[in-house]
Motif scaffolding. Structure first.
Motif, PDB file in Angstrom:
ATOM      1  N   HIS A  60       0.837  -1.208   0.000  1.00  0.00           N
ATOM      2  CA  HIS A  60       0.000   0.000   0.000  1.00  0.00           C
ATOM      3  C   HIS A  60       0.867   1.250   0.000  1.00  0.00           C
ATOM      4  CE1 HIS A  60      -3.002   2.959   1.375  1.00  0.00           C
ATOM      5  NE2 HIS A  60      -3.821   2.202   0.658  1.00  0.00           N
ATOM      6  N   ILE A  61       0.362   2.308  -0.599  1.00  0.00           N
ATOM      7  CA  ILE A  61       1.119   3.561  -0.744  1.00  0.00           C
ATOM      8  C   ILE A  61       1.615   4.083   0.608  1.00  0.00           C
ATOM      9  CG2 ILE A  61      -0.965   5.013  -0.718  1.00  0.00           C
ATOM     10  CD1 ILE A  61       0.501   6.753  -2.896  1.00  0.00           C
ATOM     11  N   THR A  62       0.845   3.849   1.678  1.00  0.00           N
ATOM     12  CA  THR A  62       1.250   4.340   3.006  1.00  0.00           C
ATOM     13  C   THR A  62       2.392   3.516   3.594  1.00  0.00           C
ATOM     14  OG1 THR A  62      -0.453   2.986   4.054  1.00  0.00           O
ATOM     15  CG2 THR A  62      -1.045   5.271   3.532  1.00  0.00           C
ATOM     16  N   GLN A  63       2.676   2.346   2.997  1.00  0.00           N
ATOM     17  CA  GLN A  63       3.735   1.464   3.510  1.00  0.00           C
ATOM     18  C   GLN A  63       5.043   1.584   2.735  1.00  0.00           C
ATOM     19  OE1 GLN A  63       3.241  -0.527   6.255  1.00  0.00           O
ATOM     20  NE2 GLN A  63       1.255   0.457   6.384  1.00  0.00           N
ATOM     21  N   ILE A  64       5.061   2.386   1.671  1.00  0.00           N
ATOM     22  CA  ILE A  64       6.243   2.454   0.807  1.00  0.00           C
ATOM     23  C   ILE A  64       7.427   3.100   1.519  1.00  0.00           C
ATOM     24  CG2 ILE A  64       7.162   3.481  -1.331  1.00  0.00           C
ATOM     25  CD1 ILE A  64       4.376   2.940  -2.569  1.00  0.00           C
ATOM     26  N   GLN A  65       7.182   4.207   2.199  1.00  0.00           N
ATOM     27  CA  GLN A  65       8.249   4.873   2.957  1.00  0.00           C
ATOM     28  C   GLN A  65       7.607   5.682   4.074  1.00  0.00           C
ATOM     29  OE1 GLN A  65      10.167   7.214  -0.115  1.00  0.00           O
ATOM     30  NE2 GLN A  65       8.867   8.964   0.253  1.00  0.00           N
ATOM     31  N   GLU A  70       3.348  11.047  -2.893  1.00  0.00           N
ATOM     32  CA  GLU A  70       2.304  11.639  -3.742  1.00  0.00           C
ATOM     33  C   GLU A  70       2.021  10.758  -4.948  1.00  0.00           C
ATOM     34  OE1 GLU A  70       0.462  15.593  -5.344  1.00  0.00           O
ATOM     35  OE2 GLU A  70       1.924  15.606  -3.750  1.00  0.00           O
ATOM     36  N   ASN A  71       3.091  10.290  -5.590  1.00  0.00           N
ATOM     37  CA  ASN A  71       2.954   9.500  -6.803  1.00  0.00           C
ATOM     38  C   ASN A  71       3.868   8.274  -6.680  1.00  0.00           C
ATOM     39  OD1 ASN A  71       2.868   8.441  -9.348  1.00  0.00           O
ATOM     40  ND2 ASN A  71       3.311  10.353 -10.421  1.00  0.00           N
ATOM     41  N   VAL A  72       3.268   7.094  -6.689  1.00  0.00           N
ATOM     42  CA  VAL A  72       4.027   5.852  -6.502  1.00  0.00           C
ATOM     43  C   VAL A  72       5.167   5.741  -7.523  1.00  0.00           C
ATOM     44  CG1 VAL A  72       3.884   3.327  -6.485  1.00  0.00           C
ATOM     45  CG2 VAL A  72       2.004   4.685  -5.560  1.00  0.00           C
ATOM     46  N   ALA A  73       4.893   6.115  -8.773  1.00  0.00           N
ATOM     47  CA  ALA A  73       5.893   5.981  -9.842  1.00  0.00           C
ATOM     48  C   ALA A  73       7.107   6.883  -9.623  1.00  0.00           C
ATOM     49  CB  ALA A  73       5.250   6.260 -11.197  1.00  0.00           C
ATOM     50  N   ASP A  74       6.981   7.898  -8.757  1.00  0.00           N
ATOM     51  CA  ASP A  74       8.139   8.746  -8.432  1.00  0.00           C
ATOM     52  C   ASP A  74       9.107   8.024  -7.498  1.00  0.00           C
ATOM     53  OD1 ASP A  74       7.038  10.784  -9.918  1.00  0.00           O
ATOM     54  OD2 ASP A  74       6.300  11.912  -8.193  1.00  0.00           O
ATOM     55  N   VAL A  75       8.606   7.031  -6.755  1.00  0.00           N
ATOM     56  CA  VAL A  75       9.396   6.345  -5.739  1.00  0.00           C
ATOM     57  C   VAL A  75       9.820   4.945  -6.196  1.00  0.00           C
ATOM     58  CG1 VAL A  75       9.412   5.596  -3.321  1.00  0.00           C
ATOM     59  CG2 VAL A  75       8.119   7.619  -3.972  1.00  0.00           C
ATOM     60  N   LEU A  76       8.910   4.249  -6.873  1.00  0.00           N
ATOM     61  CA  LEU A  76       9.170   2.874  -7.302  1.00  0.00           C
ATOM     62  C   LEU A  76       9.018   2.740  -8.812  1.00  0.00           C
ATOM     63  CD1 LEU A  76       7.117   0.952  -4.584  1.00  0.00           C
ATOM     64  CD2 LEU A  76       9.594   1.235  -4.669  1.00  0.00           C
ATOM     65  N   GLN A  77       9.925   1.981  -9.426  1.00  0.00           N
ATOM     66  CA  GLN A  77       9.856   1.715 -10.864  1.00  0.00           C
ATOM     67  C   GLN A  77       9.488   0.246 -11.075  1.00  0.00           C
ATOM     68  OE1 GLN A  77      10.799   4.924 -12.190  1.00  0.00           O
ATOM     69  NE2 GLN A  77      10.847   5.087 -10.103  1.00  0.00           N
ATOM     70  N   GLU A  81      13.830  -3.993  -7.601  1.00  0.00           N
ATOM     71  CA  GLU A  81      13.865  -4.941  -6.505  1.00  0.00           C
ATOM     72  C   GLU A  81      13.622  -4.191  -5.202  1.00  0.00           C
ATOM     73  OE1 GLU A  81      17.325  -7.572  -5.588  1.00  0.00           O
ATOM     74  OE2 GLU A  81      16.519  -8.699  -7.293  1.00  0.00           O
ATOM     75  N   VAL A  82      12.756  -4.732  -4.362  1.00  0.00           N
ATOM     76  CA  VAL A  82      12.422  -4.088  -3.089  1.00  0.00           C
ATOM     77  C   VAL A  82      12.408  -5.131  -1.975  1.00  0.00           C
ATOM     78  CG1 VAL A  82      11.087  -2.166  -4.050  1.00  0.00           C
ATOM     79  CG2 VAL A  82       9.947  -4.324  -3.605  1.00  0.00           C
ATOM     80  N   GLN A  83      12.614  -4.662  -0.749  1.00  0.00           N
ATOM     81  CA  GLN A  83      12.518  -5.514   0.437  1.00  0.00           C
ATOM     82  C   GLN A  83      11.142  -5.291   1.052  1.00  0.00           C
ATOM     83  OE1 GLN A  83      14.987  -7.734   1.720  1.00  0.00           O
ATOM     84  NE2 GLN A  83      15.739  -7.353  -0.349  1.00  0.00           N
ATOM     85  N   VAL A  84      10.378  -6.380   1.249  1.00  0.00           N
ATOM     86  CA  VAL A  84       9.023  -6.267   1.787  1.00  0.00           C
ATOM     87  C   VAL A  84       8.792  -7.309   2.869  1.00  0.00           C
ATOM     88  CG1 VAL A  84       8.010  -5.300  -0.327  1.00  0.00           C
ATOM     89  CG2 VAL A  84       8.113  -7.781  -0.034  1.00  0.00           C
ATOM     90  N   ARG A  85       7.758  -7.092   3.664  1.00  0.00           N
ATOM     91  CA  ARG A  85       7.323  -8.062   4.670  1.00  0.00           C
ATOM     92  C   ARG A  85       5.862  -8.398   4.393  1.00  0.00           C
ATOM     93  NH1 ARG A  85       9.064  -4.881  10.015  1.00  0.00           N
ATOM     94  NH2 ARG A  85       8.025  -3.277   8.828  1.00  0.00           N
TER      95      ARG A  85
END
Length: 98
Positions: A60-65, A70-77, A81-85
């Motif tokens: 979820h957008i609130t869990q990204i950082q 504001e815009n998910v595509a500005d933070v993640l492409q 590769e990302v670390q998630v739980r």
């Protein structure tokens, strides 16, 4: 004026992922995943469990950082590769939250 129409192919919902490999993963265990899409409300990430099973979960957008996104595509492409739980698994709905 003229207008031409075409018929779109019938939408085929994708098969829900088999989430059984992810049910027992503790919420403090980090997994490596790959971003597959970035809708406005977050990112869908494909993760691989211990057994080699893969499934997509919603980050979820609130869990990204910690800071506001504001815009998910500005933070993640896509492809990143990302670390998630794994925070929750809903076997009935075939959904996993990250």
């Amino acid at each position: 004026g003229k207008m031409s129409l075409s018929m779109k192919e019938e939408y085929q919902p994708r098969e829900p992922d088999d989430l059984s490999a992810f049910e027992g993963i503790p919420s403090d265990q980090w997994l490596t995943g790959k971003v597959v899409s970035t809708p406005k409300f977050g990112a869908f990430v494909e993760v691989t469990g211990k057994s080699g099973a893969t499934a997509q979960g919603l980050l979820h957008i609130t869990q990204i950082q910690d800071a506001f996104v504001e815009n998910v595509a500005d933070v993640l492409q896509i492809g990143q590769e990302v670390q998630v739980r794994v925070t929750s698994v809903d076997m009935g709905a075939g959904k996993m939250s990250l």
